[in-house]
Motif scaffolding. Structure first.
Motif, mmCIF file in Angstrom:
data_model
loop_
_atom_site.group_PDB
_atom_site.id
_atom_site.type_symbol
_atom_site.label_atom_id
_atom_site.label_comp_id
_atom_site.label_asym_id
_atom_site.label_seq_id
_atom_site.Cartn_x
_atom_site.Cartn_y
_atom_site.Cartn_z
ATOM 1 N N TYR A 53 -26.685 -6.730 51.977
ATOM 2 C CA TYR A 53 -25.869 -5.542 52.198
ATOM 3 C C TYR A 53 -24.717 -5.882 53.127
ATOM 4 C CZ TYR A 53 -29.972 -2.899 50.586
ATOM 5 O OH TYR A 53 -31.025 -2.412 49.863
ATOM 6 N N HIS B 124 -31.201 5.848 54.491
ATOM 7 C CA HIS B 124 -31.358 4.404 54.281
ATOM 8 C C HIS B 124 -32.453 4.141 53.246
ATOM 9 C CE1 HIS B 124 -28.658 2.896 57.391
ATOM 10 N NE2 HIS B 124 -29.120 3.829 58.201
ATOM 11 N N PRO C 295 -25.601 6.558 56.889
ATOM 12 C CA PRO C 295 -24.917 6.227 55.629
ATOM 13 C C PRO C 295 -24.164 7.434 55.071
ATOM 14 C CG PRO C 295 -27.217 5.519 55.592
ATOM 15 C CD PRO C 295 -27.064 6.404 56.788
ATOM 16 N N VAL D 179 -22.466 -0.737 51.792
ATOM 17 C CA VAL D 179 -22.913 0.552 52.302
ATOM 18 C C VAL D 179 -21.886 1.034 53.322
ATOM 19 C CG1 VAL D 179 -24.721 1.816 53.543
ATOM 20 C CG2 VAL D 179 -25.350 -0.021 51.957
ATOM 21 N N TRP E 291 -22.791 4.701 49.237
ATOM 22 C CA TRP E 291 -23.431 3.424 48.954
ATOM 23 C C TRP E 291 -23.144 3.031 47.517
ATOM 24 C CZ3 TRP E 291 -27.525 4.427 45.443
ATOM 25 C CH2 TRP E 291 -27.929 5.778 45.398
ATOM 26 N N TYR F 96 -19.321 4.304 44.560
ATOM 27 C CA TYR F 96 -20.140 4.583 45.739
ATOM 28 C C TYR F 96 -20.641 6.022 45.669
ATOM 29 C CZ TYR F 96 -18.233 0.348 47.927
ATOM 30 O OH TYR F 96 -17.879 -0.947 48.227
ATOM 31 N N ILE G 141 -31.221 4.539 49.721
ATOM 32 C CA ILE G 141 -30.422 3.401 49.269
ATOM 33 C C ILE G 141 -31.332 2.237 48.907
ATOM 34 C CG2 ILE G 141 -28.648 1.747 49.970
ATOM 35 C CD1 ILE G 141 -27.611 3.977 51.889
#
Length: 358
Positions: A225, A131, A258, A250, A261, A270, A134
Motif C-alpha cells: 500500500y 481500514h 481513510p 490509499v 482507496w 478510488y 479496504i
C-alpha cells in the motif's frame, strides 16, 4: 484469560469495532440512493452533537443552518470551509463531550503546524473499520505480518486495535522510519518477510529502488500500500519490479482516517467511503464543482460526534468520477489525488496549473 483482563471501555470498543466492520462490509454494496439516505441520517446526528458546542452553534447560526433539517444539498454550502487554525486554537469550543473522555490524534505537521483531533474509543473503532474494509477488498488477512514505513512517530496507544495488538490477539505492526538508512530497512524486510507493506509513497519508492539495487529477490509481500502523497508511475513500476506486485494507493489523513482507496478490480479508480463521510470537491470560493472537474477536497466525517468537523479543508486536489465502478459497489469514485493547492500556479488569464505535474 486475556479477555477477562481487558478494561471495560476497551472491551466495549472491541465490540464496536466488530459491529463497525460488519456494517462497512455490508454498506459498501448498497445503492447510491440507499447510501444517500444513510448519509443524511448520520449527517443530522453529527449536526445535533455539533449544535451543543459553542463553536459550531455559532457557525450554524451565522450560516442559517439548523441541525435538525440539515442535508447535503446546496444549503450545506452555506457552511464555511473549516481551516486548520480552529483545530489549533479553538478546539475546546468544538468538543461535544468532555476532553477527559477522549484521546488526541496528532498530525505529523508535514504541511505546517501540527493539528490534533479528539476521538472516543468507539470513534477510533469506526476509523479502524474503514481500514478493515479496504483490507477485505484487497484480500489482506488478519494475521498477516505487517511492516509500516512512516515518520517514526509512535503508533496510537488507544483504541481497540492497539489493545488487541498489546494483548497478542493480532500481530504487532512492525514500524520503520523513512529516515532510517535504506540498508537497514532492506535488512528489516529480509528478517520480517512481511505479507503486507505500507508507507509513504516516496518512502516505498526509495525502498523498492534499494531492494532492486541490493539484488534481494526473496521479499515478496502479497500486498503493498502507498499513501500520504501522490503515487508516481515510477513508484508503481519499481514496486512491481522489486516486490512482484502492483501497489494499491490509499488516500488517508490523520484527521479522518481513510477517505478513498484504489479499487483492486479497477486500478486508478478510488472508492469514497461515502456511507460514513461526505467528501466534496470545491472551487476556491467553497462551491462544489461538477463531477469530473478538479477542485479542492473538503471532508465532513459522519462518525466523529465527539469532535465534529464540517467541510474541513485538506489542501489536496482531486476530481470525482462521473461513473460507477465495475466492481458493483455503490460507493462513489474519485481519481488519484493530483497534488496540493500549494502546488498551484495561477497564470495571467486566471488558469490554474498544477506545478507538481509540470
Amino acid at each position: 484469560s486475556a479477555t477477562s483482563k481487558m478494561p471495560m471501555p476497551s472491551m466495549t470498543a472491541v465490540l464496536s469495532l466488530l459491529a463497525a466492520i460488519r456494517a462497512r462490509r455490508r454498506e459498501q454494496w448498497l445503492s447510491p440512493e440507499q447510501l444517500r439516505a444513510l448519509r443524511l441520517s448520520r449527517l443530522r446526528a453529527v449536526a445535533a452533537a455539533a449544535a451543543r458546542t459553542p463553536y459550531w452553534a455559532a457557525v450554524f447560526e451565522r450560516a442559517g443552518v439548523r441541525s435538525e433539517t440539515i442535508d447535503e444539498g446546496p444549503g450545506f454550502e452555506r457552511l464555511p470551509i473549516l481551516e486548520k487554525s480552529p483545530l489549533q486554537e479553538q478546539v475546546d469550543g468544538m468538543l461535544a463531550v468532555p476532553v477527559t473522555r477522549l484521546f488526541a490524534m496528532y498530525s505529523s505537521g508535514s504541511t505546517g503546524r501540527p493539528v490534533a483531533v479528539y476521538r472516543s474509543e468507539r470513534e477510533q473503532a469506526a476509523v479502524s473499520a474503514l481500514h478493515a474494509r479496504i483490507w477485505g477488498a484487497d484480500g489482506r488477512r488478519p494475521f498477516d505480518r505487517q511492516v509500516s514505513i512512516g515518520s517514526g512517530h509512535p503508533a496510537a496507544e488507544r483504541g481497540p486495535v492497539a489493545m488487541l495488538r498489546r494483548s497478542g490477539l493480532i500481530p504487532v505492526m512492525h514500524r520503520l522510519s523513512s529516515f532510517d538508512p535504506l540498508s537497514s530497512q532492506v535488512a528489516a524486510l529480509c528478517r520480517i518477510k512481511p505479507d503486507t507493506l505500507n508507507g509513504y509513497a516516496v518512502a516505498i519508492e526509495q525502498l523498492a529502488e534499494a531492494v532492486i539495487e541490493s539484488g534481494v529477490r526473496d521479499i515478496r509481500p502479497r500486498l503493498v500500500y502507498t499513501g500520504s502523497m501522490t503515487t508516481s508511475e515510477r513508484c508503481r513500476r519499481l514496486v512491481q519490479e522489486a516486490f512482484g506486485v502492483r501497489p494499491l494507493d490509499v488516500y488517508a489523513t490523520m484527521e479522518t482516517g481513510p477517505l478513498a482507496w484504489e479499487c483492486p478490480e479497477s486500478p486508478g479508480d478510488y472508492h469514497l467511503n461515502d456511507d460514513v463521510q461526505l467528501l466534496e470537491i470545491v472551487d476556491d470560493r467553497g462551491r462544489r464543482v461538477p463531477d469530473g472537474e478538479t477542485g479542492e477536497v473538503v471532508i465532513t466525517p459522519l462518525t466523529a460526534l465527539a469532535h465534529p468537523l464540517f467541510r474541513y479543508r485538506l489542501g489536496d486536489l482531486a476530481a470525482r468520477r462521473t461513473y460507477r465502478c465495475r466492481c458493483g459497489r455503490g460507493l462513489a469514485l474519485m481519481g488519484q489525488v493530483e497534488g496540493r493547492v500549494t502546488e498551484i500556479i495561477r497564470t495571467g488569464d486566471g488558469r490554474a496549473l498544477n506545478s507538481a505535474l509540470l
